[in-house]
Design a protein around this motif. Structure first.
Motif, PDB file in Angstrom:
ATOM      1  N   SER A  58      -0.908 -43.053  -8.638  1.00  0.00           N
ATOM      2  CA  SER A  58       0.277 -43.048  -7.787  1.00  0.00           C
ATOM      3  C   SER A  58      -0.130 -42.795  -6.340  1.00  0.00           C
ATOM      4  O   SER A  58      -1.235 -42.326  -6.047  1.00  0.00           O
ATOM      5  N   ARG A  59       0.797 -43.086  -5.472  1.00  0.00           N
ATOM      6  CA  ARG A  59       0.514 -42.906  -4.056  1.00  0.00           C
ATOM      7  C   ARG A  59       0.250 -41.427  -3.743  1.00  0.00           C
ATOM      8  O   ARG A  59      -0.527 -41.093  -2.860  1.00  0.00           O
ATOM      9  N   LEU A  60       0.908 -40.562  -4.496  1.00  0.00           N
ATOM     10  CA  LEU A  60       0.741 -39.139  -4.257  1.00  0.00           C
ATOM     11  C   LEU A  60      -0.699 -38.695  -4.418  1.00  0.00           C
ATOM     12  O   LEU A  60      -1.239 -37.949  -3.589  1.00  0.00           O
ATOM     13  N   SER A  61      -1.327 -39.138  -5.470  1.00  0.00           N
ATOM     14  CA  SER A  61      -2.711 -38.743  -5.704  1.00  0.00           C
ATOM     15  C   SER A  61      -3.614 -39.250  -4.580  1.00  0.00           C
ATOM     16  O   SER A  61      -4.495 -38.536  -4.095  1.00  0.00           O
ATOM     17  N   VAL A  62      -3.380 -40.474  -4.179  1.00  0.00           N
ATOM     18  CA  VAL A  62      -4.140 -41.019  -3.061  1.00  0.00           C
ATOM     19  C   VAL A  62      -3.923 -40.145  -1.831  1.00  0.00           C
ATOM     20  O   VAL A  62      -4.844 -39.808  -1.103  1.00  0.00           O
ATOM     21  N   ARG A  63      -2.693 -39.753  -1.656  1.00  0.00           N
ATOM     22  CA  ARG A  63      -2.337 -38.947  -0.501  1.00  0.00           C
ATOM     23  C   ARG A  63      -3.113 -37.632  -0.471  1.00  0.00           C
ATOM     24  O   ARG A  63      -3.705 -37.265   0.533  1.00  0.00           O
ATOM     25  N   GLU A  64      -3.121 -36.944  -1.586  1.00  0.00           N
ATOM     26  CA  GLU A  64      -3.824 -35.668  -1.630  1.00  0.00           C
ATOM     27  C   GLU A  64      -5.312 -35.863  -1.346  1.00  0.00           C
ATOM     28  O   GLU A  64      -5.945 -35.042  -0.696  1.00  0.00           O
ATOM     29  N   ALA A  65      -5.824 -36.976  -1.842  1.00  0.00           N
ATOM     30  CA  ALA A  65      -7.236 -37.257  -1.593  1.00  0.00           C
ATOM     31  C   ALA A  65      -7.484 -37.512  -0.106  1.00  0.00           C
ATOM     32  O   ALA A  65      -8.361 -36.901   0.502  1.00  0.00           O
ATOM     33  N   THR A  66      -6.681 -38.377   0.476  1.00  0.00           N
ATOM     34  CA  THR A  66      -6.913 -38.714   1.886  1.00  0.00           C
ATOM     35  C   THR A  66      -6.670 -37.517   2.797  1.00  0.00           C
ATOM     36  O   THR A  66      -7.379 -37.317   3.779  1.00  0.00           O
ATOM     37  N   LYS A  67      -5.674 -36.707   2.441  1.00  0.00           N
ATOM     38  CA  LYS A  67      -5.404 -35.532   3.276  1.00  0.00           C
ATOM     39  C   LYS A  67      -6.584 -34.586   3.264  1.00  0.00           C
ATOM     40  O   LYS A  67      -6.953 -34.007   4.284  1.00  0.00           O
ATOM     41  N   ALA A  68      -7.176 -34.418   2.095  1.00  0.00           N
ATOM     42  CA  ALA A  68      -8.347 -33.553   1.988  1.00  0.00           C
ATOM     43  C   ALA A  68      -9.495 -34.124   2.812  1.00  0.00           C
ATOM     44  O   ALA A  68     -10.164 -33.403   3.564  1.00  0.00           O
ATOM     45  N   LEU A  69      -9.710 -35.424   2.699  1.00  0.00           N
ATOM     46  CA  LEU A  69     -10.781 -36.060   3.462  1.00  0.00           C
ATOM     47  C   LEU A  69     -10.487 -35.967   4.955  1.00  0.00           C
ATOM     48  O   LEU A  69     -11.399 -35.832   5.773  1.00  0.00           O
ATOM     49  N   GLU A  70      -9.221 -36.012   5.292  1.00  0.00           N
ATOM     50  CA  GLU A  70      -8.850 -35.928   6.699  1.00  0.00           C
ATOM     51  C   GLU A  70      -9.207 -34.553   7.261  1.00  0.00           C
ATOM     52  O   GLU A  70      -9.645 -34.425   8.395  1.00  0.00           O
ATOM     53  N   PHE A  71      -9.025 -33.565   6.430  1.00  0.00           N
ATOM     54  CA  PHE A  71      -9.364 -32.211   6.850  1.00  0.00           C
ATOM     55  C   PHE A  71     -10.834 -32.106   7.202  1.00  0.00           C
ATOM     56  O   PHE A  71     -11.214 -31.388   8.129  1.00  0.00           O
ATOM     57  N   LEU A  72     -11.632 -32.802   6.463  1.00  0.00           N
ATOM     58  CA  LEU A  72     -13.069 -32.776   6.716  1.00  0.00           C
ATOM     59  C   LEU A  72     -13.447 -33.708   7.855  1.00  0.00           C
ATOM     60  O   LEU A  72     -14.585 -33.732   8.270  1.00  0.00           O
ATOM     61  N   GLY A  73     -12.492 -34.488   8.304  1.00  0.00           N
ATOM     62  CA  GLY A  73     -12.795 -35.397   9.401  1.00  0.00           C
ATOM     63  C   GLY A  73     -13.382 -36.710   8.937  1.00  0.00           C
ATOM     64  O   GLY A  73     -13.835 -37.516   9.735  1.00  0.00           O
ATOM     65  N   ILE A  74     -13.377 -36.923   7.630  1.00  0.00           N
ATOM     66  CA  ILE A  74     -13.964 -38.154   7.102  1.00  0.00           C
ATOM     67  C   ILE A  74     -13.034 -39.335   7.324  1.00  0.00           C
ATOM     68  O   ILE A  74     -13.483 -40.435   7.575  1.00  0.00           O
ATOM     69  N   VAL A  75     -11.739 -39.117   7.200  1.00  0.00           N
ATOM     70  CA  VAL A  75     -10.792 -40.178   7.527  1.00  0.00           C
ATOM     71  C   VAL A  75      -9.776 -39.652   8.532  1.00  0.00           C
ATOM     72  O   VAL A  75      -9.609 -38.450   8.698  1.00  0.00           O
ATOM     73  N   GLU A  76      -9.135 -40.581   9.196  1.00  0.00           N
ATOM     74  CA  GLU A  76      -8.070 -40.234  10.123  1.00  0.00           C
ATOM     75  C   GLU A  76      -6.820 -40.978   9.698  1.00  0.00           C
ATOM     76  O   GLU A  76      -6.886 -42.095   9.222  1.00  0.00           O
ATOM     77  N   SER A  77      -5.671 -40.373   9.892  1.00  0.00           N
ATOM     78  CA  SER A  77      -4.449 -41.091   9.562  1.00  0.00           C
ATOM     79  C   SER A  77      -3.476 -40.956  10.727  1.00  0.00           C
ATOM     80  O   SER A  77      -3.310 -39.877  11.290  1.00  0.00           O
ATOM     81  N   LYS A  78      -2.866 -42.065  11.065  1.00  0.00           N
ATOM     82  CA  LYS A  78      -1.865 -42.025  12.137  1.00  0.00           C
ATOM     83  C   LYS A  78      -0.566 -42.617  11.613  1.00  0.00           C
ATOM     84  O   LYS A  78      -0.565 -43.685  11.000  1.00  0.00           O
ATOM     85  N   THR A  79       0.497 -41.895  11.865  1.00  0.00           N
ATOM     86  CA  THR A  79       1.801 -42.360  11.401  1.00  0.00           C
ATOM     87  C   THR A  79       2.107 -43.732  11.989  1.00  0.00           C
ATOM     88  O   THR A  79       1.967 -43.931  13.192  1.00  0.00           O
TER      89      THR A  79
END
Lengths: 224, 224
Positions: B45-66
DNA sequence: CCGGTCTGATTGTCTGATAAATTACCAGCC
DNA sequence: GGCTGGTAATTTATCAGACAATCAGACCGG
């Protein structure tokens, strides 16, 4: 101009949770409130709390167990390098600096290593065994693998865990140009490793240092 | 016995996303698929992807912009140390090893520093100025701040960025027992810093090394 | 005392919906 | 043409509610 941006709820949540940990002087293993409680007291939905805690969990700052709850985690350097490791090549560090850093790190531990060697003969045995295995390395891949292993063992022999972790990190960034090792250069490397061990076993740290420095700096010749 | 555990979806998702980045040779700034696309292709589900990307974002591995999407981030050590910083005191690294690591790191750069100093007089000037400011440090807090600054400047003077970052990391773990510096010990520290700079400026690396080693190892006396 | 079972609590995951931010596009005006 | 403004589409941000999976501890029978 300063780009202004609405701070994201989950980031604020993460910040609050961190603050909660320090202000309550919580240590590894201590329990945190449940997700629902956190959500209520922070005035956000459980989802936002969730994204915050999951991110913190990735860093090892909190731990979560299904059916149990959240608790403060036990962080260590290895965890960090593990997540950062894959990022090889994204981080652009000057190769020159990488080499110089390695020289300082590895020659720096040699006195310590020599001391430990004198006390524990097993160290010399292990390093010698590794050095021998270079002879039978067939392809480049296994040669590189051995090389990494050898240098890691060297660092471990110092008994200084932080330096081992840092060494791992450097190696990851190093791999980029590691693959450019020419076959002809293997021979040199093999002998170099052997000599290094023998210098150390003999307690001749200065000679070992010189040997190691040359060995690592040989990479410089392959730089663009 | 191996404790078996059902791998969590979001962790697998994070792993897959990391793999996606490397296998497609993406660099900082490159675009990633949207959350919906990722969710579909990963079969979660999108939620699981979300939790993954948010965690990676915290580490600076990915960035997300609304309104834009996900992209590969630019990671740096500072970001990590920032999140880890608050965790001071939770970490269980052997203090003894911490001190030994610092000694190796900082004495290791001295030859390099001395060389750079000879070429660029500004370095000596800056270090001297810092060493002088220790005299007027009123409280413990500002003294510690200065001490950190001094040692950081020393590392910077080597020109080796990876070592500076590593030094920062070590300092974070160090702070725990830094606060136990007794007032009486300030004086010693002040003189020690001054002498260190002068040895370096005179190109007497060995003397500088001895001075620095003593300075750092003085912390050992305060260990339990 | 021991082992199994039940139960409540808590995290893990899903679905569906709305808000907010950004980009792309297009019409209209000078 | 080139610029302006507005509108629509895309995408992330956040919410609410639900159910499944898992675990700690209470409970109970032997």
């Amino acid at each position: 101009m300063q780009t202004l941006r609405r701070p994201k709820l989950r980031d604020q949540a993460a910040e609050q949770i961190k603050r909660y940990i320090v202000s309550n002087r919580l240590g590894p293993g201590d329990r945190l409130p449940t997700e629902t409680q956190l959500a209520e007291s922070l005035g956000v939905s459980r989802l936002s709390v969730r994204e915050a805690t999951k991110a913190l969990e990735f860093l090892g700052i909190v731990e979560s167990k299904t059916g149990v709850g959240l608790s403060v985690g036990r962080i260590d350097m290895e965890r960090v390098t593990e997540h950062l490791g894959f990022h090889t090549g994204l981080l652009d560090v000057d190769p020159q600096q990488l080499i110089d850093s390695r020289v300082i790190l590895e020659t720096g531990v040699l006195p310590q290593v020599a001391r430990n060697m004198a006390r524990d003969p097993a160290i010399a045995t292990e390093l010698r065994a590794l050095a021998e295995r270079f002879r039978v390395a067939r392809d480049l891949k296994s040669w590189i693998e051995l090389d990494i292993r050898f240098h890691r063992t060297l660092l471990e022999a110092s008994g200084l865990q932080p330096l081992v972790a840092f060494g791992d990190l450097l190696h990851l960034f190093f791999q980029r140009f590691r693959e450019s090792v020419k076959r002809a250069e293997w021979q040199v490397g093999i002998e170099s490793h052997r000599r290094l061990v023998e210098w150390l076993a003999a307690g001749r740290v200065a000679d070992a240092s010189r040997e190691l420095r040359q060995h690592i700096e040989s990479h410089k010749e392959r730089l663009p």
